[in-house]
Design an enzyme around this catalytic site. Structure first.
Site, PDB file in Angstrom:
ATOM      1  N   LYS A 121       0.824  -1.204   0.000  1.00  0.00           N
ATOM      2  CA  LYS A 121       0.000   0.000   0.000  1.00  0.00           C
ATOM      3  C   LYS A 121       0.858   1.253   0.000  1.00  0.00           C
ATOM      4  O   LYS A 121       0.592   2.211  -0.738  1.00  0.00           O
ATOM      5  CB  LYS A 121      -0.938  -0.011   1.208  1.00  0.00           C
ATOM      6  CG  LYS A 121      -2.019  -1.082   1.135  1.00  0.00           C
ATOM      7  CD  LYS A 121      -2.736  -1.264   2.458  1.00  0.00           C
ATOM      8  CE  LYS A 121      -3.759  -2.394   2.388  1.00  0.00           C
ATOM      9  NZ  LYS A 121      -4.394  -2.685   3.693  1.00  0.00           N
ATOM     10  N   GLN A 180      -4.291  -1.242  10.022  1.00  0.00           N
ATOM     11  CA  GLN A 180      -4.149  -2.560   9.410  1.00  0.00           C
ATOM     12  C   GLN A 180      -4.669  -3.643  10.350  1.00  0.00           C
ATOM     13  O   GLN A 180      -4.281  -3.714  11.512  1.00  0.00           O
ATOM     14  CB  GLN A 180      -2.683  -2.822   9.064  1.00  0.00           C
ATOM     15  CG  GLN A 180      -2.432  -4.145   8.374  1.00  0.00           C
ATOM     16  CD  GLN A 180      -3.088  -4.239   7.003  1.00  0.00           C
ATOM     17  OE1 GLN A 180      -3.046  -3.292   6.225  1.00  0.00           O
ATOM     18  NE2 GLN A 180      -3.678  -5.376   6.710  1.00  0.00           N
ATOM     19  N   ASP A 234     -10.983   3.217   4.515  1.00  0.00           N
ATOM     20  CA  ASP A 234     -11.324   1.804   4.349  1.00  0.00           C
ATOM     21  C   ASP A 234     -12.834   1.617   4.176  1.00  0.00           C
ATOM     22  O   ASP A 234     -13.279   0.579   3.684  1.00  0.00           O
ATOM     23  CB  ASP A 234     -10.859   0.985   5.556  1.00  0.00           C
ATOM     24  CG  ASP A 234      -9.468   0.392   5.357  1.00  0.00           C
ATOM     25  OD1 ASP A 234      -9.113   0.094   4.201  1.00  0.00           O
ATOM     26  OD2 ASP A 234      -8.747   0.213   6.345  1.00  0.00           O
TER      27      ASP A 234
END
Length: 285
Positions: free
Chosen positions: A53, A97, A120
């Site tokens: 990412k 994460q 997200d």
């Protein structure tokens, strides 16, 4: 019949090119898009995902601020960091994460993220907005699936769509996106009776159940479109999806490969959400 393979790598590259142009436009307005990445512990898979990412972010000009915390980090310590990132006007997106270590309360952490920085798309506020058809951020994997379906020219209105899996990360937002696209949607899961029959009726199958090759190719309706979200590593090291690929490819009109299908789209859509947040900062309403 041999299905068309939907190339997620190529489509993600085009989307990242668009993101890079939009990042440049933000910088011209003195706004530098920034993603804060929080990684707790040393889970090997999480480290790989985070590096990927951050590498993609750098390629399109998005600043990635790396926050690496020890595996012993407490919920309160993590909440303090999230609060600081929420208050930092230079941060456009916050990515925590997952999975977190067991002592961390994952739900409390995700709820603490400012919904306006929840790139997200996991916060209940953003999931609720999606249900209302007024999304702020759409969860990245379902968003990527929809981009691939659009790119394939699939006329979703009126089609029977089956989503296998009901997680808040993929299954539930995927159902909402398909409903908003006027598909007739069925949500299947571990307690669905006669899953094979449900698959056989579906014009579009989105498999996100997390079980290697669980959906048998012989179940696929001839001419259906198959979106395989699964990413499962077998004992021999091979990566396979949730769908029995070769047999499904022989029956479907279009199918995503694993790897190279949905996976690249997830990161591209994450960075799309970051630049969308930065654009809102550049043009506040």
């Amino acid at each position: 019949m041999s299905a068309r393979r939907l190339d997620g790598k190529a489509r993600a590259a085009r989307l990242l090119g668009e993101v890079e142009r939009r990042v440049g436009a933000c910088k011209e307005r003195d706004v530098r898009p920034c993603l804060a990445v929080v990684l707790v512990g040393d889970d090997p898979a999480s480290q790989v995902y985070v590096r990927s990412k951050e590498r993609r972010a750098a390629e399109v000009g998005i600043e990635a601020r790396d926050h690496r915390l020890p595996a012993t980090t407490t919920t309160d310590e993590l909440l303090a960091l999230v609060a600081a990132l929420n208050a930092d006007r230079a941060v456009d997106g916050i990515l925590v994460q997952l999975p977190l270590p067991p002592q961390c309360d994952t739900q409390r952490i995700l709820l603490a993220v400012d919904p306006a920085k929840d790139v997200d798309g996991f916060h209940p506020d953003n999931l609720g907005r999606l249900m209302l058809g007024q999304p702020r951020f759409v969860a990245c994997t379902p968003q990527g699936c929809m981009v691939l379906l659009e790119d394939a020219g699939v006329p979703l209105a009126g089609l029977r769509a089956l989503v296998i899996g009901r997680s808040t990360i993929v299954g539930k937002p995927m159902v909402q996106l398909l409903v908003h696209a006027d598909a007739t949607v069925t949500a299947a899961h571990s307690r669905t009776r006669d899953l094979a029959a449900e698959v056989a009726r579906a014009d579009v199958v989105v498999a996100a159940i997390g079980r290697p090759e669980f959906v048998r190719g012989e179940w696929i309706k001839p001419g259906a479109v198959v979106i395989d979200v699964g990413m499962n590593r077998l004992a021999d090291g091979r990566l396979v999806g949730d769908v029995e690929f070769a047999a499904a490819e022989a029956r479907a009109a279009a199918i995503t490969p694993v790897p190279g299908g949905v996976g690249p789209m997830t990161i591209a859509c994450l960075l799309h959400n970051v630049v969308l947040s930065a654009e809102r900062r550049a043009s506040p309403t």
